[in-house]
Write a protein that holds these residues in place. Structure first.
Motif, PDB file in Angstrom:
ATOM      1  N   GLU A 266      20.437  11.930  29.263  1.00 53.14           N
ATOM      2  CA  GLU A 266      19.254  12.183  30.069  1.00 53.14           C
ATOM      3  C   GLU A 266      18.154  12.790  29.208  1.00 53.14           C
ATOM      4  O   GLU A 266      18.405  13.635  28.359  1.00 53.14           O
ATOM      5  CB  GLU A 266      19.624  13.131  31.202  1.00 53.14           C
ATOM      6  CG  GLU A 266      18.580  13.232  32.261  1.00 53.14           C
ATOM      7  CD  GLU A 266      19.080  13.915  33.522  1.00 53.14           C
ATOM      8  OE1 GLU A 266      18.214  14.267  34.337  1.00 53.14           O
ATOM      9  OE2 GLU A 266      20.299  14.099  33.686  1.00 53.14           O
TER      10      GLU A 266
ATOM     11  N   ARG B  88      12.292  12.088  31.385  1.00 51.52           N
ATOM     12  CA  ARG B  88      11.885  11.009  32.283  1.00 51.52           C
ATOM     13  C   ARG B  88      12.821   9.813  32.314  1.00 51.52           C
ATOM     14  O   ARG B  88      12.630   8.895  33.120  1.00 51.52           O
ATOM     15  CB  ARG B  88      10.488  10.521  31.881  1.00 51.52           C
ATOM     16  CG  ARG B  88       9.425  11.597  31.957  1.00 51.52           C
ATOM     17  CD  ARG B  88       8.067  11.089  31.556  1.00 51.52           C
ATOM     18  NE  ARG B  88       8.081  10.620  30.166  1.00 51.52           N
ATOM     19  CZ  ARG B  88       7.165   9.813  29.649  1.00 51.52           C
ATOM     20  NH1 ARG B  88       6.171   9.388  30.384  1.00 51.52           N
ATOM     21  NH2 ARG B  88       7.230   9.454  28.377  1.00 51.52           N
TER      22      ARG B  88
ATOM     23  N   HIS C  58      13.971   4.243  33.786  1.00 53.81           N
ATOM     24  CA  HIS C  58      12.949   5.181  34.279  1.00 53.81           C
ATOM     25  C   HIS C  58      13.577   5.919  35.462  1.00 53.81           C
ATOM     26  O   HIS C  58      13.921   5.303  36.474  1.00 53.81           O
ATOM     27  CB  HIS C  58      11.718   4.379  34.711  1.00 53.81           C
ATOM     28  CG  HIS C  58      10.522   5.190  35.039  1.00 53.81           C
ATOM     29  ND1 HIS C  58      10.458   6.015  36.138  1.00 53.81           N
ATOM     30  CD2 HIS C  58       9.323   5.294  34.411  1.00 53.81           C
ATOM     31  CE1 HIS C  58       9.268   6.581  36.188  1.00 53.81           C
ATOM     32  NE2 HIS C  58       8.564   6.169  35.138  1.00 53.81           N
ATOM     33  N   LYS C  59      13.761   7.237  35.316  1.00 60.51           N
ATOM     34  CA  LYS C  59      14.465   8.012  36.354  1.00 60.51           C
ATOM     35  C   LYS C  59      13.741   7.982  37.694  1.00 60.51           C
ATOM     36  O   LYS C  59      14.365   7.758  38.724  1.00 60.51           O
ATOM     37  CB  LYS C  59      14.655   9.470  35.914  1.00 60.51           C
ATOM     38  CG  LYS C  59      15.707   9.639  34.854  1.00 60.51           C
ATOM     39  CD  LYS C  59      16.161  11.053  34.602  1.00 60.51           C
ATOM     40  CE  LYS C  59      15.139  12.098  34.423  1.00 60.51           C
ATOM     41  NZ  LYS C  59      15.709  13.379  33.915  1.00 60.51           N
ATOM     42  N   LYS C  60      12.447   8.232  37.690  1.00 62.46           N
ATOM     43  CA  LYS C  60      11.701   8.337  38.943  1.00 62.46           C
ATOM     44  C   LYS C  60      11.654   6.984  39.672  1.00 62.46           C
ATOM     45  O   LYS C  60      11.841   6.924  40.885  1.00 62.46           O
ATOM     46  CB  LYS C  60      10.285   8.843  38.673  1.00 62.46           C
ATOM     47  CG  LYS C  60       9.511   9.186  39.909  1.00 62.46           C
ATOM     48  CD  LYS C  60       8.181   9.833  39.555  1.00 62.46           C
ATOM     49  CE  LYS C  60       7.436  10.246  40.808  1.00 62.46           C
ATOM     50  NZ  LYS C  60       6.151  10.868  40.484  1.00 62.46           N
ATOM     51  N   GLN C  61      11.430   5.909  38.926  1.00 60.82           N
ATOM     52  CA  GLN C  61      11.341   4.589  39.547  1.00 60.82           C
ATOM     53  C   GLN C  61      12.691   3.912  39.735  1.00 60.82           C
ATOM     54  O   GLN C  61      12.781   2.881  40.387  1.00 60.82           O
ATOM     55  CB  GLN C  61      10.420   3.673  38.731  1.00 60.82           C
ATOM     56  CG  GLN C  61       8.980   4.093  38.773  1.00 60.82           C
ATOM     57  CD  GLN C  61       8.075   3.051  38.138  1.00 60.82           C
ATOM     58  OE1 GLN C  61       8.425   1.886  37.985  1.00 60.82           O
ATOM     59  NE2 GLN C  61       6.881   3.475  37.770  1.00 60.82           N
ATOM     60  N   ARG C  62      13.747   4.485  39.109  1.00 62.11           N
ATOM     61  CA  ARG C  62      15.096   3.897  39.189  1.00 62.11           C
ATOM     62  C   ARG C  62      15.063   2.421  38.773  1.00 62.11           C
ATOM     63  O   ARG C  62      15.557   1.541  39.463  1.00 62.11           O
ATOM     64  CB  ARG C  62      15.695   4.041  40.594  1.00 62.11           C
ATOM     65  CG  ARG C  62      15.863   5.441  41.110  1.00 62.11           C
ATOM     66  CD  ARG C  62      16.929   6.248  40.426  1.00 62.11           C
ATOM     67  NE  ARG C  62      18.253   5.599  40.504  1.00 62.11           N
ATOM     68  CZ  ARG C  62      19.233   5.848  39.660  1.00 62.11           C
ATOM     69  NH1 ARG C  62      19.093   6.725  38.708  1.00 62.11           N
ATOM     70  NH2 ARG C  62      20.379   5.238  39.773  1.00 62.11           N
ATOM     71  N   ARG C  63      14.472   2.193  37.591  1.00 58.19           N
ATOM     72  CA  ARG C  63      14.272   0.821  37.112  1.00 58.19           C
ATOM     73  C   ARG C  63      14.552   0.753  35.614  1.00 58.19           C
ATOM     74  O   ARG C  63      14.170   1.645  34.870  1.00 58.19           O
ATOM     75  CB  ARG C  63      12.828   0.418  37.390  1.00 58.19           C
ATOM     76  CG  ARG C  63      12.448  -0.970  36.969  1.00 58.19           C
ATOM     77  CD  ARG C  63      10.993  -1.284  37.271  1.00 58.19           C
ATOM     78  NE  ARG C  63      10.580  -0.967  38.624  1.00 58.19           N
ATOM     79  CZ  ARG C  63      10.783  -1.746  39.696  1.00 58.19           C
ATOM     80  NH1 ARG C  63      11.400  -2.889  39.545  1.00 58.19           N
ATOM     81  NH2 ARG C  63      10.353  -1.375  40.882  1.00 58.19           N
TER      82      ARG C  63
END
Length: 181
Positions: free
Chosen positions: A8, A11, A79-84
């Motif tokens: 991790e 971001r 991308h953690k926030k977008q889960r992509r």
């Protein structure tokens, strides 16, 4: 399926495919990518996968050198926030006898120039050093100025050319001395 190694960053999640996933991707990258995204509860990405031959080559090397599998399996950049999934990273084999290993990376076009590549590469270098690598190198296409700047920001220095291709490297800091990574 066994748990995948994950690193991790602020971001990103860097997720290393295991041998089973590498074999799946070697048969059908697009279908395997969809299965991976579903298994990790990720949004569907529009990534262009490596060709099957890239995974097939890595799998043949894993078969020849099973003790080096962790260095031969590709990493997904998420991308953690977008889960992509937004990119990938790999090491081109285990460190050689001098402790040198080569890193490769790529960030999808819509996510470039936002620092994601730098974040992934810096963390990848830290991982390599923690696994015993002494030096991490990277080769860059001559016209790829963005990649050259990224490597320099990550602390790598240009040290030679192969033809017109610039080569960069960073060496693990000696115990007790600090060096930016």
């Amino acid at each position: 399926m066994q748990k995948l190694e994950t690193i991790e960053t602020p971001r990103l999640l860097l997720v290393r495919l295991n041998e089973k996933w590498m074999r799946k991707f070697s048969r059908n990258p697009k279908e395997s990518a969809e299965e991976l995204e579903n298994s990790l509860s990720l949004e569907q990405s529009e990534r262009t996968e490596h060709p099957p031959s890239a995974y097939q080559y890595a799998c043949s090397e894993i078969s020849r050198f099973p003790e080096s599998a962790e260095w031969l399996c590709f990493w997904e950049v998420i991308h953690k926030k977008q889960r992509r999934r937004i990119g990938g990273m790999l090491f081109k084999g285990p460190p050689d006898e001098s402790g040198e290993v080569e890193i490769g990376y790529g960030i999808d076009t819509g996510f470039q120039r936002m620092g994601f590549g730098l974040e992934a590469v810096e963390r990848g270098i830290q991982w390599a050093f923690s696994q015993g690598a002494r030096t991490v190198i990277a080769k860059v296409n001559p016209g790829n100025q963005a990649s050259r700047r990224l490597l320099e920001k990550a602390g790598l220095k240009q040290y030679r050319f192969i033809g017109k291709m610039p080569c960069y490297r960073i060496t693990r800091p000696v115990e007790g001395k600090s060096e930016r990574i």
